[in-house]
Design a protein around this motif. Structure first.
Motif, mmCIF file in Angstrom:
data_model
loop_
_atom_site.group_PDB
_atom_site.id
_atom_site.type_symbol
_atom_site.label_atom_id
_atom_site.label_comp_id
_atom_site.label_asym_id
_atom_site.label_seq_id
_atom_site.Cartn_x
_atom_site.Cartn_y
_atom_site.Cartn_z
ATOM 1 N N UNK A 43 44.747 -4.327 1.008
ATOM 2 C CA UNK A 43 44.838 -3.787 -0.349
ATOM 3 C C UNK A 43 45.198 -4.913 -1.319
ATOM 4 N N UNK A 44 44.428 -5.041 -2.393
ATOM 5 C CA UNK A 44 44.622 -6.154 -3.315
ATOM 6 C C UNK A 44 44.116 -7.435 -2.699
ATOM 7 N N UNK A 45 42.908 -7.384 -2.144
ATOM 8 C CA UNK A 45 42.381 -8.479 -1.326
ATOM 9 C C UNK A 45 41.985 -9.703 -2.136
ATOM 10 N N UNK A 46 41.897 -9.588 -3.469
ATOM 11 C CA UNK A 46 41.521 -10.737 -4.282
ATOM 12 C C UNK A 46 40.154 -11.272 -3.908
ATOM 13 N N UNK A 71 33.330 -9.427 -6.428
ATOM 14 C CA UNK A 71 32.037 -10.113 -6.434
ATOM 15 C C UNK A 71 32.150 -11.489 -5.776
ATOM 16 N N UNK A 72 33.236 -12.218 -6.090
ATOM 17 C CA UNK A 72 33.455 -13.512 -5.449
ATOM 18 C C UNK A 72 33.633 -13.345 -3.942
ATOM 19 N N UNK A 73 34.409 -12.334 -3.539
ATOM 20 C CA UNK A 73 34.655 -12.106 -2.114
ATOM 21 C C UNK A 73 33.361 -11.804 -1.369
ATOM 22 N N UNK A 74 32.511 -10.965 -1.950
ATOM 23 C CA UNK A 74 31.247 -10.605 -1.287
ATOM 24 C C UNK A 74 30.324 -11.809 -1.169
ATOM 25 N N UNK A 75 30.310 -12.660 -2.183
ATOM 26 C CA UNK A 75 29.475 -13.860 -2.129
ATOM 27 C C UNK A 75 29.952 -14.813 -1.042
ATOM 28 N N UNK A 77 32.075 -14.131 1.626
ATOM 29 C CA UNK A 77 32.267 -13.594 2.977
ATOM 30 C C UNK A 77 31.403 -12.335 3.155
ATOM 31 N N UNK A 78 30.085 -12.503 3.232
ATOM 32 C CA UNK A 78 29.191 -11.341 3.309
ATOM 33 C C UNK A 78 29.357 -10.518 4.587
ATOM 34 N N UNK A 79 30.009 -11.083 5.593
ATOM 35 C CA UNK A 79 30.181 -10.372 6.856
ATOM 36 C C UNK A 79 31.327 -9.357 6.799
ATOM 37 N N UNK A 80 32.117 -9.368 5.714
ATOM 38 C CA UNK A 80 33.279 -8.491 5.590
ATOM 39 C C UNK A 80 32.979 -7.394 4.575
ATOM 40 N N UNK A 81 33.494 -6.213 4.826
ATOM 41 C CA UNK A 81 33.300 -5.101 3.899
ATOM 42 C C UNK A 81 34.327 -5.184 2.776
ATOM 43 N N UNK A 82 33.856 -5.162 1.529
ATOM 44 C CA UNK A 82 34.728 -5.175 0.363
ATOM 45 C C UNK A 82 34.369 -4.010 -0.549
ATOM 46 N N UNK A 83 35.386 -3.469 -1.225
ATOM 47 C CA UNK A 83 35.186 -2.360 -2.161
ATOM 48 C C UNK A 83 36.012 -2.613 -3.411
ATOM 49 N N UNK A 84 35.474 -2.206 -4.546
ATOM 50 C CA UNK A 84 36.198 -2.325 -5.809
ATOM 51 C C UNK A 84 36.839 -0.985 -6.137
ATOM 52 N N UNK A 85 38.148 -0.988 -6.366
ATOM 53 C CA UNK A 85 38.845 0.245 -6.689
ATOM 54 C C UNK A 85 40.291 0.184 -6.248
ATOM 55 N N UNK A 86 40.911 1.356 -6.147
ATOM 56 C CA UNK A 86 42.284 1.481 -5.684
ATOM 57 C C UNK A 86 42.291 2.223 -4.356
#
Length: 280
Positions: A43-46, A71-75, A77-86
């Protein structure tokens, strides 16, 4: 944090001694709490480096309120699941599966930390562990904190108020980054007097020469053995002083009522206009 600070983090978090050593310590703590393969929510992965590191052993989802950071995280580390929100945006089915939650240097970024933590606790299941880190010591407050949008630095007593009265077992509450506390305190004192940070974009983040970076990483990461041993002993034997605080919490049985700041918790957040804590 704004875009410039997120970019500074992204530029440093894979090599800088503080980020790397902290991940090495936390990885050992997580492996003490759950076997590899246990689902983890960061949570709050930056900008994602922590989630990517943990994903090597635990199926990891990173979530952050900043679309730019995600957006930076997805670019990167595309192998990891990221979501925007709380945490409120995570599907209930996913929350039911989570066995580990990391909340790493997040609570200092929100004005009402009690509300954020109780919201998180209300969504996770019995037996889930939450690993929390926060910056420690109001005496270490400096332009670095201001640039990163911190509302506060914590004492152990103040941090424990975040879960007071909630269905939580505190398995560990200790300072860490203790071995380098003296030098960092000196640097923060100097930058506070000068009102000028020691690194990039108003922060103290700057990558030292490779030998110094390696030595600092080795020194900080060497705290892992004592911290894990303290966890195994029910919290005894941790560090009494340090630049940061680490808490390991376990969700126990009971109802969680989402709450906001209560009168017993000081109004201790930083006012950027007056440049003072509101409790002063």
């Amino acid at each position: 944090m704004d875009a410039a600070q997120f970019e500074t983090h992204a530029a440093h978090e894979q090599k800088h001694w503080w980020f790397v050593a902290r991940r090495q310590i936390l990885s050992q703590v997580l492996l003490e709490l759950a076997p590899p393969g246990s689902p983890l929510l960061d949570v709050g992965c930056g900008t994602g480096a922590n989630a990517a590191w943990f994903a090597e052993q635990f199926p990891t989802t990173g979530i952050d309120v900043s679309r730019y950071a995600i957006e930076l995280a997805r670019q990167r580390f595309p192998q990891v699941r990221f979501a925007c929100g709380t945490i409120e945006d995570i599907e209930p089915e996913t929350c039911q599966q989570i066995r580990l939650v990391t909340l790493l240097d997040v609570l200092e970024h929100v004005p009402d930390d009690l509300q954020v933590f109780s919201q998180l606790l209300s969504r996770i299941t019995l037996g889930t562990h939450v690993v929390v880190t926060v910056p420690a010591g109001k005496d270490l407050w400096s332009p670095h904190d201001q640039a990163l949008g911190h509302y506060r630095r914590y004492s152990a007593e103040r941090l424990s108020l975040v879960w007071k009265g909630l269905p939580v077992e505190c398995r560990l509450l200790t300072h860490f980054n203790a071995r380098l506390y003296g030098p960092i305190r000196l640097v923060r004192s100097l930058t506070r007097k000068r009102q000028q940070s020691a690194g990039h974009q108003g922060t103290d983040l700057a990558l030292p020469p490779k030998p110094i970076n390696a030595a600092l990483r080795y020194c900080f990461a060497g705290e892992a053995k004592r911290i894990v041993r303290s966890l195994q002993r029910g919290g005894a034997g941790g560090y009494a002083h340090g630049v940061s605080l680490l808490a390991v919490l376990k969700r126990t049985e009971g109802e969680v009522r989402v709450r906001t700041r209560s009168p017993e918790v000081p109004g201790d957040y930083y006012d950027p206009i007056t440049k003072r804590y509101l409790e002063d």
